[in-house]
Design a protein around this motif. Sequence first.
Motif, mmCIF file in Angstrom:
data_model
loop_
_atom_site.group_PDB
_atom_site.id
_atom_site.type_symbol
_atom_site.label_atom_id
_atom_site.label_comp_id
_atom_site.label_asym_id
_atom_site.label_seq_id
_atom_site.Cartn_x
_atom_site.Cartn_y
_atom_site.Cartn_z
ATOM 1 N N ASP A 15 0.839 -1.215 0.000
ATOM 2 C CA ASP A 15 0.000 0.000 0.000
ATOM 3 C C ASP A 15 0.866 1.253 0.000
ATOM 4 N N GLU A 16 2.019 1.185 0.713
ATOM 5 C CA GLU A 16 2.950 2.334 0.687
ATOM 6 C C GLU A 16 3.440 2.555 -0.750
ATOM 7 N N PHE A 17 3.819 1.474 -1.425
ATOM 8 C CA PHE A 17 4.294 1.594 -2.810
ATOM 9 C C PHE A 17 3.169 2.125 -3.714
ATOM 10 N N ARG A 18 1.959 1.572 -3.539
ATOM 11 C CA ARG A 18 0.837 2.014 -4.388
ATOM 12 C C ARG A 18 0.535 3.489 -4.152
ATOM 13 N N SER A 19 0.414 3.881 -2.887
ATOM 14 C CA SER A 19 -0.008 5.266 -2.639
ATOM 15 C C SER A 19 1.104 6.260 -2.949
ATOM 16 N N ALA A 20 2.359 5.807 -2.982
ATOM 17 C CA ALA A 20 3.464 6.695 -3.384
ATOM 18 C C ALA A 20 3.583 6.781 -4.909
ATOM 19 N N GLY A 21 2.809 5.965 -5.633
ATOM 20 C CA GLY A 21 2.941 5.931 -7.095
ATOM 21 C C GLY A 21 4.181 5.178 -7.532
ATOM 22 N N ALA A 22 4.631 4.228 -6.698
ATOM 23 C CA ALA A 22 5.879 3.498 -6.974
ATOM 24 C C ALA A 22 5.652 2.175 -7.695
ATOM 25 N N LEU A 23 4.412 1.797 -7.868
ATOM 26 C CA LEU A 23 4.109 0.518 -8.524
ATOM 27 C C LEU A 23 3.699 0.815 -9.966
ATOM 28 N N LEU A 24 4.656 0.667 -10.891
ATOM 29 C CA LEU A 24 4.435 1.106 -12.274
ATOM 30 C C LEU A 24 4.151 -0.062 -13.194
ATOM 31 N N GLU A 25 3.313 0.173 -14.196
ATOM 32 C CA GLU A 25 3.078 -0.829 -15.240
ATOM 33 C C GLU A 25 3.458 -0.230 -16.580
ATOM 34 N N GLY A 26 4.055 -1.053 -17.445
ATOM 35 C CA GLY A 26 4.508 -0.596 -18.760
ATOM 36 C C GLY A 26 5.436 -1.639 -19.331
ATOM 37 N N MET A 70 12.274 5.099 -5.822
ATOM 38 C CA MET A 70 12.572 6.505 -5.524
ATOM 39 C C MET A 70 11.296 7.278 -5.193
ATOM 40 N N ALA A 71 10.136 6.799 -5.640
ATOM 41 C CA ALA A 71 8.880 7.444 -5.261
ATOM 42 C C ALA A 71 8.616 7.260 -3.767
ATOM 43 N N ILE A 72 9.195 6.219 -3.183
ATOM 44 C CA ILE A 72 9.151 6.044 -1.720
ATOM 45 C C ILE A 72 10.247 6.893 -1.069
ATOM 46 N N PHE A 73 11.480 6.786 -1.627
ATOM 47 C CA PHE A 73 12.642 7.362 -0.930
ATOM 48 C C PHE A 73 12.683 8.888 -0.963
ATOM 49 N N THR A 74 11.852 9.525 -1.803
ATOM 50 C CA THR A 74 11.774 10.989 -1.760
ATOM 51 C C THR A 74 10.902 11.464 -0.597
ATOM 52 N N ASP A 75 10.265 10.527 0.104
ATOM 53 C CA ASP A 75 9.412 10.874 1.246
ATOM 54 C C ASP A 75 10.043 10.292 2.513
ATOM 55 N N PRO A 76 10.728 11.118 3.302
ATOM 56 C CA PRO A 76 11.447 10.600 4.473
ATOM 57 C C PRO A 76 10.550 9.884 5.480
ATOM 58 N N VAL A 77 9.308 10.333 5.631
ATOM 59 C CA VAL A 77 8.421 9.705 6.623
ATOM 60 C C VAL A 77 8.030 8.306 6.165
ATOM 61 N N ARG A 78 7.702 8.190 4.890
ATOM 62 C CA ARG A 78 7.349 6.879 4.335
ATOM 63 C C ARG A 78 8.567 5.947 4.370
ATOM 64 N N THR A 79 9.722 6.510 4.034
ATOM 65 C CA THR A 79 10.950 5.705 4.029
ATOM 66 C C THR A 79 11.254 5.184 5.429
ATOM 67 N N ALA A 80 11.061 6.037 6.439
ATOM 68 C CA ALA A 80 11.306 5.618 7.821
ATOM 69 C C ALA A 80 10.358 4.492 8.220
ATOM 70 N N ARG A 81 9.118 4.550 7.734
ATOM 71 C CA ARG A 81 8.151 3.493 8.080
ATOM 72 C C ARG A 81 8.585 2.148 7.515
ATOM 73 N N VAL A 82 8.906 2.122 6.217
ATOM 74 C CA VAL A 82 9.228 0.808 5.624
ATOM 75 C C VAL A 82 10.596 0.311 6.090
ATOM 76 N N CYS A 83 11.549 1.212 6.230
ATOM 77 C CA CYS A 83 12.887 0.767 6.663
ATOM 78 C C CYS A 83 12.895 0.410 8.154
ATOM 79 N N GLY A 84 12.050 1.061 8.933
ATOM 80 C CA GLY A 84 11.917 0.669 10.342
ATOM 81 C C GLY A 84 11.387 -0.756 10.445
ATOM 82 N N ALA A 85 10.433 -1.081 9.588
ATOM 83 C CA ALA A 85 9.889 -2.446 9.582
ATOM 84 C C ALA A 85 10.954 -3.442 9.125
ATOM 85 N N LEU A 86 11.767 -3.045 8.143
ATOM 86 C CA LEU A 86 12.838 -3.946 7.683
ATOM 87 C C LEU A 86 13.871 -4.150 8.789
#
Length: 196
Positions: free
Chosen positions: A8-19, A36-52
Motif C-alpha cells: 500500500d505504501e508503494f501504491r499510494s506513493a505511485g511506486a508501482l508502475l506498469e509498462g 525513488m517514489a518512496i525514498f523521496t518521502d522521508p516519513v514513508r521511508t522511515a516506516r518501511v525501513c523501520g519495519a525492515l
Amino acid sequence: MTSEEVLDEFRSAGALLEGHFVLSSGLHSGVFLQKMAIFTDPVRTARVCGALAERIAARYGRIDYVVSPAIGGIVPGYETARALGARAIFVERDPGGPFALRRGFQIPKGARAVMVEDIVTTGLSSRECLAALASEPGEVVGAACLIDRSGGKADLGLPLVALVTLDIPNYPADQLPPELAAIPAVKPGSRALPGA
Ligand SMILES: O=P(O)(O)OC[C@H]1O[C@H](OP(=O)(O)OP(=O)(O)O)[C@H](O)[C@@H]1O
Ligand SMILES: O=C(O)c1cc(=O)[nH]c(=O)[nH]1
Ligand SMILES: [Mg+2]
C-alpha cells in the motif's frame, strides 16, 4: 508491517508502475517498482525501513554496519541503519566496472554487517555487492531487501530477509509476450547495459 501494508505504501506513493521496462539484469518486465517514489518521502521511508530493521534484528541479531549497493540501496541502507543503531556505508561502481567500497569505507574486524538492497530481482546486484565485501575483515551475516520480486528464488549465497516477496515475471529480450513487444521499453536504473 504486513506485506499488504508495505505494498500500500508503494501504491499510494505511485511506486508501482506498469509498462515495459528493461531491468538491471537486462531482462524485461511489465512491472517496475520505482522505489525513488518512496525514498523521496522521508516519513514513508522511515516506516518501511523501520519495519525492515525489525526483521533484520529478529533474524541476525546485533548489526554494526549496513552496506548497500548504489544508487538505489543508499537511502534505504541509511534509514535501516538509523533504525538499527548501525553505521551505513555503500558500494559503488566506476561506470561499467564492479562494485567497490570507496571513500575510506570498511567493515572492521569484529563488526557484524548486513547487506541491504532496495529490490531483488535476479540477485545479480546483491551478489556483486557481496563479492565486493568478501575481503573485508568484518563479517557479513546476511542480506535483506524491501521487496524480493523473485518469488524467493534469487540465490545470494547468504540468507535473505525480505519485507515483501512477490513473484513478478521477467522475460529475455527475444521472448517478449505480445503485450510487451507492442510498447517501447524504458530502462530506469543506473547500471549501464551492453550496447546501451
Ligand atoms: O536483483 P537484480 O537483478 O540485480 O535487480 C535489482 C537491482 O536493480 C536495481 O538497481 P539498478 O542496477 O537498476 O540501479 P539503481 O540502484 O541505481 O536503481 C535495484 O536497485 C537493485 O539493485
Ligand atoms: O530489476 C530491476 O532492475 C528493478 C526492478 C524493480 O522493480 N525496481 C527497480 O528499481 N529495479
Ligand atoms: Mg540498485
